[in-house]
Design an enzyme around this catalytic site. Structure first.
Site, PDB file in Angstrom:
ATOM      1  N   CYS A  14     -14.816   9.096  -9.566  1.00 56.10           N
ATOM      2  CA  CYS A  14     -13.744   8.108  -9.613  1.00 56.10           C
ATOM      3  C   CYS A  14     -13.161   8.140 -11.024  1.00 56.10           C
ATOM      4  O   CYS A  14     -13.690   8.828 -11.887  1.00 56.10           O
ATOM      5  CB  CYS A  14     -14.198   6.713  -9.178  1.00 56.10           C
ATOM      6  SG  CYS A  14     -15.364   5.886 -10.243  1.00 56.10           S
ATOM      7  N   CYS A  88      -9.533   6.835  -5.235  1.00 53.81           N
ATOM      8  CA  CYS A  88      -8.793   6.467  -6.430  1.00 53.81           C
ATOM      9  C   CYS A  88      -7.703   7.477  -6.741  1.00 53.81           C
ATOM     10  O   CYS A  88      -7.151   7.490  -7.836  1.00 53.81           O
ATOM     11  CB  CYS A  88      -9.747   6.311  -7.611  1.00 53.81           C
ATOM     12  SG  CYS A  88     -10.934   7.649  -7.723  1.00 53.81           S
ATOM     13  N   CYS A  92      -9.525  16.630  -8.170  1.00 56.89           N
ATOM     14  CA  CYS A  92     -10.659  17.447  -8.572  1.00 56.89           C
ATOM     15  C   CYS A  92     -10.245  18.902  -8.503  1.00 56.89           C
ATOM     16  O   CYS A  92      -9.449  19.261  -7.650  1.00 56.89           O
ATOM     17  CB  CYS A  92     -11.791  17.286  -7.553  1.00 56.89           C
ATOM     18  SG  CYS A  92     -12.902  15.987  -7.934  1.00 56.89           S
TER      19      CYS A  92
END
Length: 136
Positions: A14, A88, A92
């Site tokens: 997150c 959120c 990545c």
């Protein structure tokens, strides 16, 4: 000399690594023991774990008071079999052969313990389901 965990590895991500990902990592570590390698990180880690999150976890017998938010690295993603972002919108690095999940969860930032409890309980429910999948 430590050897890698024989089981799968899971990375929780997150933005601040101060709430949801810390709770998820703590629950998975608590429930799976050394059967799963657990990491958590954030793209913009906070200085400390959210005190309301620490308190909410303490209520269920899981102490995360010594944890510190960590920065997300490419290496952490590469070393993980499953990467779970915590609703959120975090991005990545994507690598082939990894499993990516996005758990839409309310953000505990700025919330009191009473507001953190339902988030904690939902994370625990999802972790228990994930464990069944990983062990299946």
């Amino acid at each position: 000399m430590s050897t890698p965990a024989p089981g799968p590895s899971v990375l929780f991500v997150c933005v601040h690594n101060a709430g949801r990902s810390q709770m998820a990592a703590a629950f998975l570590t608590h429930l799976a023991g050394d059967k799963v390698e657990v990491r958590s990180a954030g793209s913009a880690p906070a200085d400390t774990v959210n005190p309301a999150v620490v308190e909410a976890m303490k209520e269920v017998g899981v102490d995360i008071s010594a944890e510190t938010p960590k920065v997300l690295t490419v290496e952490a993603v590469q070393a993980s079999d499953v990467v779970i972002t915590m609703g959120c919108g975090d991005t990545c690095p994507v690598f082939p052969g990894k499993r990516y999940l996005d758990w839409q969860l309310d953000d505990p930032a700025g919330q009191g313990v009473a507001s953190v409890r339902p988030i904690r309980d939902e994370i625990e429910r999802r972790i228990r389901g994930l464990l069944i999948e990983l062990n299946g």
